[in-house]
Design a protein around this motif. Structure first.
Motif, PDB file in Angstrom:
ATOM      1  N   PRO A  61     -89.584   5.109  29.662  1.00 33.91           N
ATOM      2  CA  PRO A  61     -88.375   4.678  30.382  1.00 33.91           C
ATOM      3  C   PRO A  61     -88.040   3.198  30.193  1.00 33.91           C
ATOM      4  CG  PRO A  61     -89.628   6.165  31.759  1.00 33.91           C
ATOM      5  CD  PRO A  61     -90.481   5.899  30.542  1.00 33.91           C
ATOM      6  N   GLU A  65     -84.292   1.853  28.899  1.00 36.65           N
ATOM      7  CA  GLU A  65     -83.479   1.090  29.849  1.00 36.65           C
ATOM      8  C   GLU A  65     -83.139  -0.306  29.335  1.00 36.65           C
ATOM      9  OE1 GLU A  65     -85.930   1.149  33.288  1.00 36.65           O
ATOM     10  OE2 GLU A  65     -85.604   3.287  33.705  1.00 36.65           O
ATOM     11  N   PHE A  91     -87.440  14.083  27.337  1.00 37.34           N
ATOM     12  CA  PHE A  91     -86.691  12.826  27.293  1.00 37.34           C
ATOM     13  C   PHE A  91     -85.448  12.977  26.419  1.00 37.34           C
ATOM     14  CE2 PHE A  91     -90.546  10.623  28.865  1.00 37.34           C
ATOM     15  CZ  PHE A  91     -89.955   9.761  29.775  1.00 37.34           C
TER      16      PHE A  91
END
Length: 367
Positions: A61, A65, A91
């Motif tokens: 993540p 991001e 994902f």
């Protein structure tokens, strides 16, 4: 006569060490270059994973991001036997910029990370490639941007800093000290026009550069060295840049036990046998002169007037403390400076143990 020779040898060893540390100070004067009106270039972030399901769930993540509009994430599943493939697919369902490359073991390249990476590099759609590991996370959302800004028409390789997360215990301190000292060396060698290594946890280069040296072909049978041996082949004083801004760092969990770290470093250090002659010489001279300085200092304090020894050894420690201290501050590791004498002795013993062990048996490699 023998004592005099020992004293003059001590002076030479101290002078060599002081010159090394003075040369290591060059990267301290590297300011972060602000790229005005930086236009984002397409980036392919490449992560090679073998049995890394848990780490991907935890750290991927932070890659997805990033404050960067034009990038893809190439996930290489290197013949995993756990749930790595399922985690990657989960994902991918949520992120359109993920590309998955599945690698099957072959008889010719069984368990070879370089083979898996080569397939991922070929599959990447962008010219500019940024590498990290499945157990790493960038310390900021500006990681891609900070690294990408160092590319230009001349600079096609960017060496970043891959640190280890701070935790309790002497082993953690020792791991972080070794990582810091290694970074100080390869950053400064690069600044002085002789790049010799980078770390795969935070490394960037172009596809053109990769294929210009035929990728990993020169050392494809050596299962480690996808980062440092590649840099040995591809890097030059004109095409390599360092990136040491805090937002460009990546961070990993440090090995918990001394044995785990010992096995990891055995694999890494074994690749040094394939370095260029000049790099092996200067890296070896730094290590050997440090050991001989320590031994000669201990012996001389028993057989030679201390007033001749003390000023020299104090000069050495002052220079070392200043260079390592400011370097630790620049790379956000100030705690290390407080324990420097103990860490240095511990690391020397650790590295010498690895050297002896590697002479006796060959280390294992990629999982």
């Amino acid at each position: 006569m023998i004592i005099s020779v020992l004293f003059y040898s001590f002076v030479v060893f101290a002078a060599i060490q002081i010159m090394y540390y003075l040369s290591f100070s060059s990267f301290l004067f590297t300011d972060k270059k602000q790229v005005k009106n930086f236009k984002e270039i397409p980036i392919s972030v490449i992560i090679c994973a073998k049995n890394e399901a848990k780490n991907l769930q935890k750290f991927l993540p932070s890659i997805l991001e990033q404050n960067y509009s034009d990038y893809e994430v190439v996930l290489i599943n290197d013949a995993s036997s756990d749930d790595t493939a399922d985690v990657m697919e989960a994902f991918k369902e949520k992120h359109a910029n993920i590309r998955i490359i599945s690698v099957q073991n072959t008889e010719a390249f069984w368990g070879n990370k370089k083979y898996a990476l080569t397939l991922g590099i070929k599959a990447a759609k962008n010219e500019h490639l940024l590498f990290t590991d499945a157990d790493c996370n960038p310390v900021s959302k500006e990681w891609i941007s900070e690294m990408a800004q160092n590319f230009n028409t001349e600079k096609t390789i960017v060496l970043g800093y891959g640190k280890y997360r701070q935790a309790k215990g002497f082993v953690n301190l020792l791991v972080r000290f070794e990582t810091l000292l290694t970074a100080i060396q390869y950053f400064n060698y690069t600044k002085l026009g002789s790049p010799y290594m980078g770390v795969g946890r935070n490394l960037a280069y172009t596809k053109t550069t990769f294929f210009s040296v035929n990728g990993f072909i020169k050392h494809i049978r050596i299962k480690s060295g996808d980062d440092d041996l590649f840099i040995q082949d591809a890097a030059s004083k004109t095409n390599t840049q360092i990136c040491i801004s805090e937002n460009s760092f990546t961070e990993s969990e440090a090995p918990i036990s001394l044995n785990d770290w010992f096995q990891q470093k055995r694999r890494h250090i074994s690749t040094a046998n394939y370095y260029k002659v000049q790099h092996k010489f200067f890296l070896g001279l730094f290590f050997v002169s440090k050991i001989l300085l320590l031994i000669s200092t201990i012996v001389l304090f028993f057989v030679y007037p201390w007033e001749f020894i003390l000023p020299i050894i104090l000069s050495y420690y002052v220079v070392k403390y200043l260079v390592v201290g400011f370097s630790a501050k620049k790379l956000k590791e100030p705690q290390i400076t407080y324990f420097l004498p103990f860490l240095e002795i511990g690391l020397l013993i650790f590295q010498f143990s690895i050297f002896i062990t590697n002479l006796i048996s060959k280390p294992n490699h990629w999982k």
